[in-house]
Design an enzyme around this catalytic site. Structure first.
Site, mmCIF file in Angstrom:
data_model
loop_
_atom_site.group_PDB
_atom_site.id
_atom_site.type_symbol
_atom_site.label_atom_id
_atom_site.label_comp_id
_atom_site.label_asym_id
_atom_site.label_seq_id
_atom_site.Cartn_x
_atom_site.Cartn_y
_atom_site.Cartn_z
ATOM 1 N N HIS A 25 -91.419 36.943 -2.342
ATOM 2 C CA HIS A 25 -90.324 37.852 -2.673
ATOM 3 C C HIS A 25 -89.706 38.389 -1.389
ATOM 4 C CE1 HIS A 25 -92.004 38.748 -6.827
ATOM 5 N NE2 HIS A 25 -93.128 38.399 -6.211
ATOM 6 N N TYR A 26 -88.510 38.944 -1.492
ATOM 7 C CA TYR A 26 -88.103 39.942 -0.496
ATOM 8 C C TYR A 26 -88.129 41.301 -1.169
ATOM 9 C CZ TYR A 26 -83.091 39.619 -2.062
ATOM 10 O OH TYR A 26 -81.908 39.612 -2.752
ATOM 11 N N THR A 27 -88.254 42.355 -0.331
ATOM 12 C CA THR A 27 -88.405 43.699 -0.902
ATOM 13 C C THR A 27 -87.087 44.217 -1.476
ATOM 14 O OG1 THR A 27 -88.135 44.512 1.356
ATOM 15 C CG2 THR A 27 -90.384 44.421 0.470
ATOM 16 N N GLU A 90 -94.663 40.281 -0.867
ATOM 17 C CA GLU A 90 -93.361 40.894 -0.616
ATOM 18 C C GLU A 90 -93.052 40.798 0.879
ATOM 19 O OE1 GLU A 90 -90.985 42.157 -2.428
ATOM 20 O OE2 GLU A 90 -91.874 42.522 -4.409
ATOM 21 N N HIS A 132 -89.511 33.980 -6.045
ATOM 22 C CA HIS A 132 -89.311 34.740 -7.275
ATOM 23 C C HIS A 132 -88.131 34.177 -8.071
ATOM 24 C CE1 HIS A 132 -89.283 39.063 -9.152
ATOM 25 N NE2 HIS A 132 -89.751 38.156 -9.972
ATOM 26 N N ASP A 142 -84.469 36.395 -4.901
ATOM 27 C CA ASP A 142 -85.343 36.432 -3.731
ATOM 28 C C ASP A 142 -86.363 35.293 -3.701
ATOM 29 O OD1 ASP A 142 -86.473 37.922 -6.004
ATOM 30 O OD2 ASP A 142 -88.048 38.611 -4.662
#
Ligand SMILES: [Zn+2]
Length: 240
Positions: A25-27, A90, A132, A142
């Protein structure tokens, strides 16, 4: 195991079985500190197993043997609710909403070290290292098109089809070609609730310089190669 700082989150529960998938993921928040706070806040009801800061620092929020709450409504290879079976990582980045930017070298090195360690310890199949967006294409973008999946593959930590490196094959697909492409994407593992959303998620992975536009022959060649070399199998079970 890479150097990891503990930052426990209460947002977890029991898994039905050990994990056999990694979801990146990215945050998508303005700072890493804000993301870490949210992922540890009992009111947010979200978490991940790890968070990787832009300087490469790695935080462990939830033990891998517990189910973290990162994937939400999700589907891959016909399986749903993928928190059950995945380790969630993340990666700090403001994301498309707050100023999407390149993932720094130190952060990429840390992600590679962490993913490598998990793959080795848990014998995770490379085609089950996913973004994700791959497992929730109608809701999520993401880690997005700036994440270097090719680099991860070169390091032996993800898949990368040869067809993704070849010159553009821009020929448009006819309606029959759309159906063929949809079948190939499903054979890769993608859910097809929304064909265009799935195609965009697929392009973020494998054609990041060509996100928009109608399906072309290149999409089909890439999807067919993946389906042939790394066919999706429920639960990532070994090939017969
Ligand atoms: Zn995500």
């Amino acid at each position: 195991m890479p150097d990891v700082k503990d930052a426990p989150s209460p947002n977890h529960d029991e898994r039905p079985a050990p994990p056999d998938m990694i979801v990146l993921h990215y945050t998508g928040m303005q700072t890493g500190a804000a993301a870490l706070d949210r992922l540890r806040d009992p009111a947010s009801k979200v978490s991940s197993h790890y968070l990787v800061e832009e300087d490469g620092a790695i935080f462990r929020l939830v033990d891998e043997d517990q189910r973290a709450w990162h994937a939400g409504v999700s589907e891959w290879a016909g399986q749903q609710a993928l928190n059950d079976c995945s380790v969630g990582i993340e990666i700090v980045n403001p994301g498309h909403e707050w100023g999407y930017r390149a993932f720094p070298e130190a952060q990429m090195r840390a992600v590679e070290g962490l993913v490598s360690d998990i793959i080795r310890r848990r014998a995770i199949r490379l085609e089950r290292v996913l973004g994700h967006a791959d497992i929730a294409p109608t809701r999520k973008e993401d880690p997005g098109e700036l994440f270097d999946w090719r680099r991860l593959a070169v390091a032996g930590l993800a898949i990368w089809p040869d067809a993704a490196d070849e010159a553009e094959a821009g020929r448009l697909l006819d309606p029959e070609g759309y159906a063929t492409l949809a079948r190939a994407l499903a054979a890769c593992g993608y859910g097809l609730d929304d064909f265009q959303a799935t195609l965009t998620a697929f392009r973020r992975r494998f054609r990041p310089s060509s996100l928009a536009g109608v399906p072309v022959m290149r999409d089909l060649l890439i999807a067919r190669e993946i389906a042939a070399r790394w066919p999706a199998r429920l639960g990532g079970a070994p090939a017969a």
